[in-house]
Scaffold this motif. Structure first.
Motif, mmCIF file in Angstrom:
data_model
loop_
_atom_site.group_PDB
_atom_site.id
_atom_site.type_symbol
_atom_site.label_atom_id
_atom_site.label_comp_id
_atom_site.label_asym_id
_atom_site.label_seq_id
_atom_site.Cartn_x
_atom_site.Cartn_y
_atom_site.Cartn_z
ATOM 1 N N VAL A 187 -44.311 -2.186 18.707
ATOM 2 C CA VAL A 187 -43.312 -1.572 17.841
ATOM 3 C C VAL A 187 -42.543 -2.636 17.065
ATOM 4 O O VAL A 187 -42.270 -2.478 15.864
ATOM 5 C CB VAL A 187 -42.372 -0.667 18.661
ATOM 6 C CG1 VAL A 187 -41.157 -0.240 17.838
ATOM 7 C CG2 VAL A 187 -43.138 0.564 19.153
ATOM 8 N N LYS A 241 -44.425 -3.764 14.005
ATOM 9 C CA LYS A 241 -44.365 -2.837 12.873
ATOM 10 C C LYS A 241 -43.150 -3.114 12.002
ATOM 11 O O LYS A 241 -43.224 -3.032 10.767
ATOM 12 C CB LYS A 241 -44.327 -1.397 13.397
ATOM 13 C CG LYS A 241 -44.142 -0.343 12.315
ATOM 14 C CD LYS A 241 -44.060 1.052 12.914
ATOM 15 C CE LYS A 241 -43.758 2.100 11.862
ATOM 16 N NZ LYS A 241 -43.684 3.466 12.440
ATOM 17 N N GLU A 297 -53.277 1.614 7.762
ATOM 18 C CA GLU A 297 -51.994 1.963 8.386
ATOM 19 C C GLU A 297 -51.416 0.799 9.170
ATOM 20 O O GLU A 297 -50.201 0.583 9.185
ATOM 21 C CB GLU A 297 -52.173 3.151 9.328
ATOM 22 C CG GLU A 297 -52.217 4.505 8.671
ATOM 23 C CD GLU A 297 -52.129 5.617 9.698
ATOM 24 O OE1 GLU A 297 -51.056 5.790 10.299
ATOM 25 O OE2 GLU A 297 -53.144 6.317 9.903
ATOM 26 N N VAL A 323 -38.429 5.846 24.615
ATOM 27 C CA VAL A 323 -37.992 5.934 23.218
ATOM 28 C C VAL A 323 -36.780 5.039 22.987
ATOM 29 O O VAL A 323 -36.709 4.305 21.989
ATOM 30 C CB VAL A 323 -37.684 7.391 22.820
ATOM 31 C CG1 VAL A 323 -36.980 7.451 21.470
ATOM 32 C CG2 VAL A 323 -38.972 8.211 22.777
ATOM 33 N N ASP A 344 -36.540 2.068 20.442
ATOM 34 C CA ASP A 344 -35.502 2.096 19.405
ATOM 35 C C ASP A 344 -34.772 0.751 19.353
ATOM 36 O O ASP A 344 -34.499 0.218 18.270
ATOM 37 C CB ASP A 344 -34.480 3.197 19.696
ATOM 38 C CG ASP A 344 -34.949 4.590 19.280
ATOM 39 O OD1 ASP A 344 -35.948 4.697 18.545
ATOM 40 O OD2 ASP A 344 -34.295 5.569 19.709
ATOM 41 N N GLN A 396 -47.600 4.095 16.887
ATOM 42 C CA GLN A 396 -47.477 3.294 15.669
ATOM 43 C C GLN A 396 -46.849 4.109 14.539
ATOM 44 O O GLN A 396 -46.004 3.616 13.796
ATOM 45 C CB GLN A 396 -48.863 2.771 15.253
ATOM 46 C CG GLN A 396 -48.823 1.670 14.193
ATOM 47 C CD GLN A 396 -48.674 2.192 12.779
ATOM 48 O OE1 GLN A 396 -49.074 3.321 12.483
ATOM 49 N NE2 GLN A 396 -48.104 1.382 11.902
ATOM 50 N N ARG A 397 -47.233 5.361 14.450
ATOM 51 C CA ARG A 397 -46.738 6.199 13.355
ATOM 52 C C ARG A 397 -45.279 6.571 13.544
ATOM 53 O O ARG A 397 -44.494 6.554 12.588
ATOM 54 C CB ARG A 397 -47.602 7.456 13.239
ATOM 55 C CG ARG A 397 -48.981 7.151 12.670
ATOM 56 C CD ARG A 397 -49.929 8.332 12.736
ATOM 57 N NE ARG A 397 -51.171 8.048 12.032
ATOM 58 C CZ ARG A 397 -52.300 8.734 12.194
ATOM 59 N NH1 ARG A 397 -52.345 9.761 13.033
ATOM 60 N NH2 ARG A 397 -53.371 8.397 11.506
ATOM 61 N N ASP A 398 -44.894 6.926 14.761
ATOM 62 C CA ASP A 398 -43.506 7.308 15.042
ATOM 63 C C ASP A 398 -43.319 7.365 16.555
ATOM 64 O O ASP A 398 -43.659 8.372 17.181
ATOM 65 C CB ASP A 398 -43.178 8.663 14.412
ATOM 66 C CG ASP A 398 -41.724 9.078 14.626
ATOM 67 O OD1 ASP A 398 -40.967 8.309 15.266
ATOM 68 O OD2 ASP A 398 -41.342 10.172 14.169
ATOM 69 N N HIS A 399 -42.774 6.310 17.115
ATOM 70 C CA HIS A 399 -42.653 6.264 18.577
ATOM 71 C C HIS A 399 -41.711 7.345 19.114
ATOM 72 O O HIS A 399 -41.779 7.696 20.287
ATOM 73 C CB HIS A 399 -42.184 4.873 19.039
ATOM 74 C CG HIS A 399 -40.787 4.517 18.631
ATOM 75 N ND1 HIS A 399 -40.500 3.840 17.466
ATOM 76 C CD2 HIS A 399 -39.593 4.746 19.235
ATOM 77 C CE1 HIS A 399 -39.195 3.665 17.363
ATOM 78 N NE2 HIS A 399 -38.620 4.195 18.429
ATOM 79 N N ARG A 400 -40.861 7.899 18.256
ATOM 80 C CA ARG A 400 -39.942 8.953 18.712
ATOM 81 C C ARG A 400 -40.639 10.302 18.881
ATOM 82 O O ARG A 400 -40.092 11.203 19.513
ATOM 83 C CB ARG A 400 -38.781 9.093 17.726
ATOM 84 C CG ARG A 400 -37.889 7.859 17.637
ATOM 85 C CD ARG A 400 -36.700 8.107 16.720
ATOM 86 N NE ARG A 400 -35.896 6.900 16.569
ATOM 87 C CZ ARG A 400 -36.084 6.003 15.605
ATOM 88 N NH1 ARG A 400 -37.045 6.186 14.713
ATOM 89 N NH2 ARG A 400 -35.319 4.928 15.527
ATOM 90 N N ASN A 401 -41.803 10.437 18.303
ATOM 91 C CA ASN A 401 -42.543 11.700 18.383
ATOM 92 C C ASN A 401 -43.965 11.458 18.871
ATOM 93 O O ASN A 401 -44.926 12.006 18.319
ATOM 94 C CB ASN A 401 -42.562 12.382 17.008
ATOM 95 C CG ASN A 401 -41.190 12.891 16.593
ATOM 96 O OD1 ASN A 401 -40.680 13.838 17.179
ATOM 97 N ND2 ASN A 401 -40.589 12.241 15.612
ATOM 98 N N ALA A 402 -44.076 10.631 19.909
ATOM 99 C CA ALA A 402 -45.399 10.272 20.427
ATOM 100 C C ALA A 402 -45.577 10.703 21.880
ATOM 101 O O ALA A 402 -46.483 10.230 22.559
ATOM 102 C CB ALA A 402 -45.604 8.761 20.294
#
Length: 204
Positions: free
Chosen positions: A70, A73, A186, A114, A118, A101-107
């Motif tokens: 993270v 990124k 990506e 999280v 963060d 990778q795309r969004d650790h909060r919604n993985a």
């Protein structure tokens, strides 16, 4: 690589032993290792510090790798994003690693994971914006001060490493690249892949 470094066939002494150990375990000397040989007096202490941080990490090696991924990124570092995506794909599965990778909060991670990531992202973007309230949040979720220090150390160390890699022109090795060109794109969050690297991966 933009600068002259010690090639594996030129290495002697402790650097040769370091290179040989990496070849034995990975089949190559990574540019992430070789690039430090421009300062032969620094390469061994850097490798030692990496192992000391990772191997003694109070939250375990998997969390060290999640934090590193993270952080990469947000640095941003294409090299480290590609390498750690491959590592985490093997540990967690490719789709899970891609979701992080795309969004650790919604993985599908826990609230504690999280919060950890963060904090790592915040450090990587702008550590001067960290407040005591951020630290209290981590404590409220069960992180000790040692854990918090380790998260900060892992994220900060990645920023140092990744920025040096980019500064001297280290490029990710083809074996760390995902087979899907869209995923490769990506993960190229910073420096873009050169055409030679892409052709080599396609040929393999």
């Amino acid at each position: 690589m933009f600068i002259k470094t010690i090639e594996p066939e030129e290495a002697t002494g402790e650097i040769e032993r370091l290179y040989s150990a990496e070849i034995a375990s990975m089949g190559l000397v990574m540019q992430a290792t070789q690039c430090w040989s421009a300062r032969p007096d620094v390469i061994l202490p850097i490798e030692s510090l990496l192992h000391q941080i990772r191997d003694g990490f109070s939250l375990g090696v998997l969390n060290f790798r999640l934090i590193t991924f993270v952080a990469a990124k947000f640095v941003p570092s294409s090299y480290c994003s590609h390498v750690y995506f491959r590592v985490l794909s093997q540990a967690l599965g490719r789709e899970k690693a891609l979701a992080i990778q795309r969004d650790h909060r919604n993985a599908g991670l826990s609230d504690k994971e999280v919060a950890m990531l963060d904090y790592a992202a915040q450090i990587s973007e702008d550590a001067s914006r960290v407040t005591e309230a951020d630290i209290q949040r981590l404590r409220s979720l069960g992180f000790s001060d040692l854990n918090i220090a380790d998260i900060a150390l892992a994220a900060s160390f990645r920023a140092f490493m990744s920025r040096y890699f980019d500064a001297v022109g280290a490029m990710v090795e083809p074996q760390f690249l995902d087979a899907d060109p869209a995923v490769r794109s990506e993960l190229s969050v910073g420096r873009k892949l050169d055409s030679e690297t892409t052709r080599t991966e396609t040929a393999d």
